[in-house]
Design an enzyme around this catalytic site. Sequence first.
Site, PDB file in Angstrom:
ATOM      1  N   HIS A 166       0.833  -1.214   0.000  1.00 54.56           N
ATOM      2  CA  HIS A 166       0.000   0.000   0.000  1.00 54.56           C
ATOM      3  C   HIS A 166       0.867   1.265   0.000  1.00 54.56           C
ATOM      4  O   HIS A 166       0.426   2.325   0.442  1.00 54.56           O
ATOM      5  CB  HIS A 166      -0.966   0.021   1.189  1.00 54.56           C
ATOM      6  CG  HIS A 166      -1.815  -1.201   1.304  1.00 54.56           C
ATOM      7  ND1 HIS A 166      -2.963  -1.378   0.574  1.00 54.56           N
ATOM      8  CD2 HIS A 166      -1.662  -2.327   2.055  1.00 54.56           C
ATOM      9  CE1 HIS A 166      -3.502  -2.545   0.874  1.00 54.56           C
ATOM     10  NE2 HIS A 166      -2.733  -3.149   1.768  1.00 54.56           N
ATOM     11  N   SER A 287      15.235  20.800 -16.016  1.00 52.24           N
ATOM     12  CA  SER A 287      14.053  21.635 -16.218  1.00 52.24           C
ATOM     13  C   SER A 287      14.430  22.874 -17.016  1.00 52.24           C
ATOM     14  O   SER A 287      15.512  23.440 -16.839  1.00 52.24           O
ATOM     15  CB  SER A 287      13.475  22.048 -14.857  1.00 52.24           C
ATOM     16  OG  SER A 287      12.530  23.086 -15.014  1.00 52.24           O
ATOM     17  N   LYS A 293      16.471  21.107 -10.857  1.00 51.32           N
ATOM     18  CA  LYS A 293      15.759  19.869 -11.140  1.00 51.32           C
ATOM     19  C   LYS A 293      16.626  18.839 -11.874  1.00 51.32           C
ATOM     20  O   LYS A 293      17.462  19.166 -12.703  1.00 51.32           O
ATOM     21  CB  LYS A 293      14.522  20.148 -12.007  1.00 51.32           C
ATOM     22  CG  LYS A 293      13.426  20.925 -11.315  1.00 51.32           C
ATOM     23  CD  LYS A 293      12.792  20.133 -10.190  1.00 51.32           C
ATOM     24  CE  LYS A 293      12.069  18.907 -10.681  1.00 51.32           C
ATOM     25  NZ  LYS A 293      10.946  19.234 -11.597  1.00 51.32           N
ATOM     26  N   GLU A 300       9.722   7.806 -16.412  1.00 52.44           N
ATOM     27  CA  GLU A 300       8.387   8.345 -16.662  1.00 52.44           C
ATOM     28  C   GLU A 300       7.872   7.925 -18.030  1.00 52.44           C
ATOM     29  O   GLU A 300       6.683   7.601 -18.187  1.00 52.44           O
ATOM     30  CB  GLU A 300       8.417   9.869 -16.549  1.00 52.44           C
ATOM     31  CG  GLU A 300       8.622  10.353 -15.120  1.00 52.44           C
ATOM     32  CD  GLU A 300       8.749  11.858 -15.019  1.00 52.44           C
ATOM     33  OE1 GLU A 300       8.704  12.362 -13.894  1.00 52.44           O
ATOM     34  OE2 GLU A 300       8.894  12.535 -16.060  1.00 52.44           O
TER      35      GLU A 300
END
Length: 477
Positions: A166, A287, A293, A300
């Site tokens: 979970h 970024s 970043k 992804e």
Amino acid sequence: MSADDASPGPTTLWHGRLAGAPADALAALNDSLPFDQRMFAEDIAASRAHVSMLAAVGLLSDDECDGILAALEEVRSEIADGRMVWAPTDEDIHTAVERRATELCAAAAKMHTGRSRNDQVATDLRLWTRTAIDELTGLLLGLAGTLAGRAHEAHAAGVRLPGYTHLQQAQPVGLAHHLAAHAWALLRDVERLGDARRRTDVSPLGAGALAGSTLPLDPAAVAADLGFAAVFENSLDAVSDRDFVADTLYALAMSGIHLSRLGEEMILWASAEFGFVRLDDAFATGSSMMPQKKNPDVAELARGKAGRLIGHLTGLLATLKGLPLAYNKDLQEDKEPLFDAVDTVRAVAVAFDGLMQTVEFDADAMAAGADDPFAAATDLAEWLVAHGTAFREAHEIVAGLVRQALDAPDAGSRRSRLAELVAAHPDLGPEAAALLTPGSAHLSRNTPGAGGPDAVAAQLERLDVALTSARSLQDGR
């Protein structure tokens, strides 16, 4: 514009039945050359085998056979080198190859003898799919091998981390155990691809349009020439069967799902909140606005492309579900999803292999989570069971202690409070409290297949054997 209004032009393979040329709108919808030309090598290989068979059964002379084979080799070279001049009537790769071969050798007009584009395209696609499966199997085995290698490194270093259910910290496991879990999943993908390959490895050439031929064809000779393991049993089934495409798309969708799950974990682990991994600069992006970043784009994209792969599978199944026997033009919709799925898994597997080879694991950050004393709660319950307490009662005792400890004001005091409560409990005491010391919970789980060091060592040996076996099977094809 109707077909009757279309201006006359070069003929198609089927022009004899129709008086006029196809309308531009029909041609735009019907033509598959822009995507099926990637099967040119398979189409030429199948045509060579068919022509050789026609000569062997006396339907072509040796001179005609030699001339056609030479013409086919020239067509192959022209396409491979980018010298092929495509014609407006080249509605698919089969038409284009035959048209150009006939320009080079008049006898090539005979090479369609005993053959339909229905069994021809099914043969080409099976040949292409078989090759694609072999390539992707190798790539997935490579990634599984990389995961196994990193698992061996982590096991040797004793790296541990919290396991999750979970998405909540549950019980500690070795990092090797976690990485091996993904490797086992990829090995199942390899097995599925192997099953799909076995069902792909059947030659449909000789089935004709749907009912075979009155000519003395030898489908078995063609199958042997093309390296197929079997020959079709039913001509209707041979030209309409796309189960092998659905099987392959299912195997690739499952591969995409497994890569997506690995990607999701890399995304989480690379976040500041987890801090378990540092991605190599070569497999991360920055970024355009925020200088600090470092984004896990490989992971992804792997996660995002899984949906694309699932869509290809469901789309093809929807196409197939209502088709009567035998061939229907709907089956032209089998290639683009298959081609894209193969391209997608290839790209993701290669990039992910590079990511996993170069990623750095932060053993200290992982251990901090793994050694949280609350992660040893199950160990405390099992300690009570080992000393004669029923598990439900043991669960209730430990849960009560956890609840009391969580009333402490901060994380540090909660952890120390749990140890104090366990040491003071009449059914537990200092011996049980020792289970809460850093590393103890991880070391004690050594049932078969578990996440403790001894069990993981045995598991990694089995994983190595499974990888070696899969590679041997792959090399033997």
